[in-house]
Design a protein around this motif. Structure first.
Motif, mmCIF file in Angstrom:
data_model
loop_
_atom_site.group_PDB
_atom_site.id
_atom_site.type_symbol
_atom_site.label_atom_id
_atom_site.label_comp_id
_atom_site.label_asym_id
_atom_site.label_seq_id
_atom_site.Cartn_x
_atom_site.Cartn_y
_atom_site.Cartn_z
ATOM 1 N N ARG A 10 0.612 -1.209 0.097
ATOM 2 C CA ARG A 10 0.027 0.107 -0.238
ATOM 3 C C ARG A 10 0.902 1.202 0.021
ATOM 4 N NH1 ARG A 10 -2.850 -4.184 1.924
ATOM 5 N NH2 ARG A 10 -5.014 -4.287 1.476
ATOM 6 N N ARG A 11 1.973 1.084 -0.434
ATOM 7 C CA ARG A 11 2.967 2.556 -0.585
ATOM 8 C C ARG A 11 3.284 2.710 -2.052
ATOM 9 N NH1 ARG A 11 7.963 0.976 3.352
ATOM 10 N NH2 ARG A 11 8.624 0.031 1.123
ATOM 11 N N LYS A 12 3.447 3.597 -2.378
ATOM 12 C CA LYS A 12 4.090 4.181 -3.634
ATOM 13 C C LYS A 12 5.429 3.816 -4.085
ATOM 14 C CE LYS A 12 0.934 8.111 -4.154
ATOM 15 N NZ LYS A 12 0.522 9.250 -4.156
ATOM 16 N N HIS A 13 5.609 3.157 -5.143
ATOM 17 C CA HIS A 13 7.151 2.540 -5.606
ATOM 18 C C HIS A 13 7.283 3.156 -6.861
ATOM 19 C CE1 HIS A 13 7.450 -0.492 -2.495
ATOM 20 N NE2 HIS A 13 6.177 -0.592 -2.438
ATOM 21 N N ARG A 14 8.384 4.015 -7.110
ATOM 22 C CA ARG A 14 9.034 4.300 -8.237
ATOM 23 C C ARG A 14 9.812 3.145 -9.076
ATOM 24 N NH1 ARG A 14 13.874 6.683 -9.741
ATOM 25 N NH2 ARG A 14 13.937 7.583 -11.685
#
Length: 185
Positions: free
Chosen positions: A24-28
């Protein structure tokens, strides 16, 4: 419906994006690269081709770390037409199979389109400069898990890329379920 990935377009630069992971985290995407390269794998939860090899995918992602190769998996499928590929089921799939790499949701399918991904699984192997050097299969498995002594095509190609920066000339395209594209308005 099965599909076969295209031949490697050597030198093509890795595309980047920020996607939500099963944590549920943003990942590049490109932040997952190791010092010697990156594998971007398009997978999903429901595909029998993916199910047949997912244990090997997890193993190879882990084993490639010793070569400085990072790994990220992306689910591009339309969950409205294929509910098994929903985000909630991605979380469950990753937990059950003990993913130790990011599993990201390409909800608008823009990343799959940028990569010209065709099927699940579809593997893209980049060198330290994030230049495409491998577009091929994991191994010779199909809808059924193959024998344990199959040649590890992705692993061996990425080990070569880590050592010299270039992928093998002879590559066999991945085969799998076609990506489940959303209808365009």
């Amino acid at each position: 419906m099965s599909a076969t990935a295209l031949i490697c377009d050597f030198g093509w630069p890795a595309a980047d994006a920020i996607l939500i992971g099963v944590d549920r985290r943003k990942h590049r995407i490109l932040d997952n690269a190791g010092p010697r390269g990156l594998v971007v794998a398009f997978i999903c939860n429901h595909c029998p081709y993916v199910k047949a090899v997912i244990g090997r995918v997890v193993r190879d992602a882990r084993d490639l770390r010793q070569y400085g190769i990072g790994f990220v998996a992306i689910n591009p499928n339309d969950a409205s037409s294929h509910p098994d590929d929903s985000f909630a089921n991605m979380v469950r799939f990753a937990q059950e199979r003990q993913f130790d790499f990011p599993y990201l949701h390409d909800a608008d399918q823009s990343v799959a389109r940028a990569y010209n991904a065709v099927c699940t699984p579809d593997f893209f192997g980049f060198n330290a400069s994030l230049s495409l050097q491998y577009r091929g299969r994991l191994d010779a498995s199909r809808k059924e898990e193959g024998p344990s002594d199959l040649r590890r095509d992705l692993y061996q190609a990425m080990a070569q890329i880590a050592n010299c920066g270039h992928g093998p000339d002879g590559q066999i395209g991945s085969i799998g379920c076609s990506i489940k594209w959303k209808e365009r308005a």
